[in-house]
Design an enzyme around this catalytic site. Structure first.
Site, PDB file in Angstrom:
ATOM      1  N   ARG A  66       5.212 -10.403  12.054  1.00 48.04           N
ATOM      2  CA  ARG A  66       4.861  -9.955  13.405  1.00 48.04           C
ATOM      3  C   ARG A  66       3.958  -8.710  13.340  1.00 48.04           C
ATOM      4  O   ARG A  66       2.953  -8.620  14.054  1.00 48.04           O
ATOM      5  CB  ARG A  66       6.118  -9.629  14.202  1.00 48.04           C
ATOM      6  N   TYR A 111      -6.000   4.793   3.407  1.00 50.54           N
ATOM      7  CA  TYR A 111      -6.552   5.857   2.557  1.00 50.54           C
ATOM      8  C   TYR A 111      -8.066   5.818   2.699  1.00 50.54           C
ATOM      9  O   TYR A 111      -8.603   5.473   3.743  1.00 50.54           O
ATOM     10  CB  TYR A 111      -6.053   5.686   1.116  1.00 50.54           C
ATOM     11  N   LYS A 183      -1.517  11.365   0.725  1.00 52.07           N
ATOM     12  CA  LYS A 183      -1.172  11.425  -0.691  1.00 52.07           C
ATOM     13  C   LYS A 183       0.307  11.121  -0.905  1.00 52.07           C
ATOM     14  O   LYS A 183       0.688  10.439  -1.867  1.00 52.07           O
ATOM     15  CB  LYS A 183      -1.505  12.802  -1.267  1.00 52.07           C
ATOM     16  N   GLU A 254      -4.219  19.797  -3.119  1.00 49.90           N
ATOM     17  CA  GLU A 254      -5.138  18.713  -2.749  1.00 49.90           C
ATOM     18  C   GLU A 254      -6.317  19.214  -1.925  1.00 49.90           C
ATOM     19  O   GLU A 254      -6.134  19.900  -0.922  1.00 49.90           O
ATOM     20  CB  GLU A 254      -4.377  17.640  -1.955  1.00 49.90           C
ATOM     21  N   ALA A 311     -21.314  19.112 -10.824  1.00 46.89           N
ATOM     22  CA  ALA A 311     -20.395  20.013 -11.526  1.00 46.89           C
ATOM     23  C   ALA A 311     -19.475  20.743 -10.560  1.00 46.89           C
ATOM     24  O   ALA A 311     -19.242  21.945 -10.677  1.00 46.89           O
ATOM     25  CB  ALA A 311     -21.184  21.009 -12.368  1.00 46.89           C
ATOM     26  N   ALA A 314     -14.346  17.916  -9.109  1.00 47.10           N
ATOM     27  CA  ALA A 314     -14.100  16.659  -9.812  1.00 47.10           C
ATOM     28  C   ALA A 314     -14.842  16.617 -11.137  1.00 47.10           C
ATOM     29  O   ALA A 314     -14.275  16.235 -12.174  1.00 47.10           O
ATOM     30  CB  ALA A 314     -14.510  15.483  -8.935  1.00 47.10           C
ATOM     31  N   ASN A 423     -17.510   9.184  -3.837  1.00 42.98           N
ATOM     32  CA  ASN A 423     -16.927   8.474  -2.688  1.00 42.98           C
ATOM     33  C   ASN A 423     -17.480   9.045  -1.399  1.00 42.98           C
ATOM     34  O   ASN A 423     -17.834  10.226  -1.351  1.00 42.98           O
ATOM     35  CB  ASN A 423     -15.394   8.629  -2.693  1.00 42.98           C
ATOM     36  N   ASN A 467      -9.568   4.684  -9.630  1.00 43.61           N
ATOM     37  CA  ASN A 467      -8.730   5.014  -8.485  1.00 43.61           C
ATOM     38  C   ASN A 467      -7.605   5.934  -8.949  1.00 43.61           C
ATOM     39  O   ASN A 467      -6.748   5.526  -9.736  1.00 43.61           O
ATOM     40  CB  ASN A 467      -8.158   3.718  -7.891  1.00 43.61           C
TER      41      ASN A 467
END
Length: 597
Positions: A66, A111, A183, A254, A311, A314, A423, A467
C-alpha cells in the site's frame, strides 16, 4: 540455530521482545514503536488500541504494498521525498522496509541528489522538527538541550553538521540538520544501527548564503556565519557536552566547510571515537576501489602515482587514505608516500609557495622542482606526473577532457584508473562512456553517482559507484558494538581492505571495482567485524564477550543489526522503564514523560 538466536544475550540483540510502557494514542504517535494496522488483536487489547485502528489486521508486506502505491502516485522526486519523510514520522519499521524492498529506486530519493533539494528548501517544506538545534548565540543552553534526547546509555551515534558545505550545494545554514538526519537513516538501512539510538544535530552558526538571509521564511540564525574564536568555543562546548551526556556515543562530523572539517577532526581524533565522512569515508571507499583497480591493472600500491583534481575536504581526505595505504604496503615514510600524490586545485598544482589549508600543505610540492608556470592546469600536471590514477573531486563538469585522458594513457604502460567522483551527476568530471571510448576500453572507472553499464566492443562494462554508504555505516557499527574508545588509522585500513576484498573485479576484470549497494548489509557486517577485531587487538574495545573466531564474530555482529520487522511487545509500567519503552529515545526527544531519568 541462527546468529540472532545464538547471540540473543548480546548487548543490542534484536531477537528478543521489546518493552513498551506506552498505550493508546501515545503508542500510535511514536514512530519507532508504532505498527499501525499491523497491531494484532491481542496487542490492541493489551495496549489500549481498541477503536483507534480499522478492524482488519495486516502484515508488514501488505503495508509495504500500500505504501509503495502511495509513493508511486507522487509525480516528482521532491514530492516522493516529502512522502517518505512523512512516513518516517509515523512508522519507522514500515519506512525502512519500504526502502529496503525498493532500495535502488528509493536511494536517490531519500539521499543524494533529492535530499540536497530538500535541504535547500528546508525552511519552505518544514513541517515537524527532527533532531537537536543548537544556537551559537546560546552556548550556555547546550547541556540542557542535549539532556532532552535520552539517558547516557540511549544514544549510540551522534551525527553533527554546521551546514556549511552540504552535498556539493554549499552553505545551507540550519537546513543542514537534514543531512544529519539522512546519514543516520543510512546507518540504519545499511548497517542495522537502531533507528531510535541516533541523534542528528545542527550547529546553527548563521549562514553566508544570501538567498537564505533574504528569505523571510528562513528558520535559522539570520546573520553571517560566525567564525574564529567564538565558533571554536561553540564546537568545543558541544563536544564536551555530548561526551558528558552520552559518554559512549560515536561522533560523526558531517559537511563542515573546508577551513574547519579536517581541523576539527584532527583535534578530537585522539580523544574520542569520531569520524568525518567527507574526509575519511570518501577516502576509504575510494581507496577500496583503487585496491581493486590496481589488482586488475597489475600495479603495486608502492609504485602508484596519483593526481587528484580538487583539493578540498574530499580530495585531501582521499589523498590521506591513499598515502596511509602506500606507507603500510611499502614501509615508506609518510613524506615519501605523500610524494607520490599530486593535488591540483584552481590555481594549478599545490605548491609550498601558495596559501594553503593545513590538509593541503601535506601535499604541496617544491616550486623549484615543479615551477608554477609549467603546472598551472590539469593537462600539464598529467603530462609531467604520468599518473596511474586520476581522481576528480573538483565539481567542475567535463574537466577530464579527451586530451587529458589520452595524455594519461600515453604516460603509463598499465590500464588507467580514472575516478570522476564529483556529485551530483551533472558535476561529474567525465562520463564512463566517454572515458572507455577515449581509452579504447582500457580505463578502470568508478564514479561518485550511479551509472548504467557501458556497452563497449561487445562487452558490458560495470561501473562501480564510490558510494560512502558501502563504508561508513559498517565502520560506525563496528565502533558502536565494540565500544571502541577511539577510531584509529588501523581500523580504517581494516575497513578498506574488507570492502576491497568484496569487489567483483577481484574475480572478473570487466566487473565493478566495488560491490553493489544492494549488498550493503552484508558488506557492513564484514566491515564492522574487521573494525572490531582491530579494536580488540589494540585494547580499545570496551564491550565484553566479543568472539575471537572470525566467523563467530560476524554472527555476533549480525545478531545485533536492527531489522525492519515488527517485534513482539512486552507491556511494562512507566516507572523504571527504559527510554525505548517510554518512547523517549530517538531524534524527537522526550515527548511522553518529561522528568524521568
Amino acid at each position: 540455530m541462527s546468529a540472532s538466536q545464538k547471540y540473543d544475550d548480546a548487548p543490542r540483540a534484536v531477537n528478543k521482545p521489546v518493552d513498551c510502557a506506552l498505550t493508546g494514542a501515545a503508542l500510535l504517535q511514536t514512530p519507532f514503536l508504532n505498527k499501525g494496522s499491523a497491531f494484532t488483536h491481542e496487542e490492541r487489547n493489551t495496549f489500549g488500541l481498541q477503536g483507534l485502528l480499522p478492524s482488519n489486521v495486516q502484515t508488514l508486506d501488505e503495508q509495504v504494498r500500500r505504501a509503495y502505491a502511495q509513493y508511486s502516485s507522487r509525480t516528482s522526486d521532491m514530492a516522493k521525498n516529502t512522502f517518505m519523510t512523512s512516513m518516517k514520522e509515523q512508522n519507522e519499521v514500515l519506512y525502512y522496509k519500504l526502502i529496503l524492498s525498493h532500495l535502488k529506486e528509493l536511494f536517490s530519493i531519500i539521499y543524494t541528489p533529492t535530499e540536497g533539494d530538500a535541504i535547500a528548501n528546508f525552511s519552505r517544506i518544514f513541517r515537524r522538527p527532527e533532531g537537536c538545534f543548537l544556537d551559537i548565540n546560546s552556548p550556555d543552553a547546550i547541556e540542557k538541550q542535549l539532556d532532552s534526547f535520552g539517558r547516557p546509555e540511549d544514544v549510540d551515534i551522534i551525527v553533527v553538521s554546521d551546514g556549511e558545505q552540504i552535498l556539493g550545494i554549499g552553505d545551507q545554514g540550519v537546513g543542514g540538520v537534514l543531512i544529519s538526519v539522512a546519514k543516520l537513516v543510512l546507518y540504519t538501512l545499511c548497517a542495522g544501527v537502531h533507528p531510535s539510538r541516533g541523534l542528528p544535530v545542527i550547529l546553527d552558526c548563521g549562514t553566508d548564503n544570501e538567498q537564505l538571509l533574504d528569505d523571510e521564511l528562513y528558520l535559522g540564525n539570520r546573520h553571517p556565519r560566525v567564525r574564529g574564536e567564538q565558533y571554536d568555543k561553540f564546537v568545543d562546548r558541544f563536544v564536551a557536552a555530548a561526551r558528558k551526556r552520552f559518554p559512549k556515543a560515536y561522533l560523526h562530523f558531517e559537511d563542515f566547510g573546508l577551513p574547519n572539517a579536517r581541523r576539527i577532526l584532527d583535534k578530537y581524533t585522539g580523544e574520542m571515537a569520531c569520524f568525518n565522512d567527507d574526509v575519511q569515508g570518501t577516502g576509504c571507499v575510494t581507496l577500496a576501489a583503487i585496491y581493486a583497480a590496481a589488482h586488475v591493472a597489475g600495479v603495486k600500491m608502492k609504485d602508484l602515482r596519483v593526481v587528484i583534481y580538487g583539493a578540498g575536504t574530499a580530495g585531501t581526505g582521499i589523498a590521506d587514505q591513499i598515502a596511509d595505504a602506500i606507507g603500510v604496503e611499502s614501509k615508506k615514510s609518510s613524506d615519501e608516500a605523500r610524494g607520490q600524490i599530486f593535488c591540483v586545485d584552481k590555481p594549478g598544482l599545490l605548491l609550498k609557495s601558495s596559501e594553503l589549508t593545513a590538509a593541503q600543505k601535506a601535499y604541496a610540492k617544491d616550486p623549484e622542482k615543479y615551477p608554477a608556470e609549467k603546472h598551472k592546469d590539469l593537462l600539464a600536471v598529467v603530462k609531467a606526473v604520468k599518473p596511474h590514477v586520476l581522481i576528480g573531486t573538483s565539481t567542475r563538469p567535463r574537466s577530464f577532457t579527451q586530451e587529458i585522458v589520452e595524455a594519461m594513457v600515453e604516460g603509463i604502460d598499465s590500464r588507467p584508473i580514472i575516478f570522476p567522483l564529483s556529485n551530483p551527476t551533472r558535476l561529474h568530471e567525465a562520463t564512463p562512456k566517454d572515458l572507455l571510448h577515449w581509452t579504447k576500453g582500457k580505463a578502470l572507472v568508478a564514479t561518485g553517482s550511479p551509472f548504467d553499464p557501458v556497452d563497449f566492443d561487445g562487452d558490458k562494462i560495470e561501473i562501480a559507484e564510490c558510494n560512502n554508504s558501502c563504508c561508513f555505516p559498517g565502520i560506525g557499527l563496528g565502533v558502536v558494538l565494540s565500544g571502541a574508545q577511539l577510531l584509529t588509522k588501523e581500523m580504517l585500513v581494516a575497513a578498506t581492505k574488507a570492502l576491497a576484498a568484496l569487489a567483483p573485479a577481484m574475480k572478473d576484470d570487466k566487473a565493478a571495482l566495488l560491490p553493489d549497494v544492494e549488498d550493503v548489509r552484508d558488506i557492513s557486517r564484514k566491515i564492522a567485524a574487521a573494525v572490531i577485531k582491530v579494536a580488540v587487538d589494540k585494547g580499545l574495545a570496551r564491550t565484553e564477550g566479543i568472539p575471537d573466531d572470525e566467523h563467530e564474530r560476524e554472527q555476533w555482529v549480525e545478531a545485533q543489526m536492527w531489522r525492519a520487522e515488527y517485534r513482539e511487545y512486552r507491556k511494562v509500567g512507566m516507572e523504571g522503564a527504559g527510554g525505548e519503552a517510554r518512547g523517549e529515545m530517538g531524534s524527537k526527544g522526550r515527548r511522553h514523560a518529561p522528568g524521568h531519568e
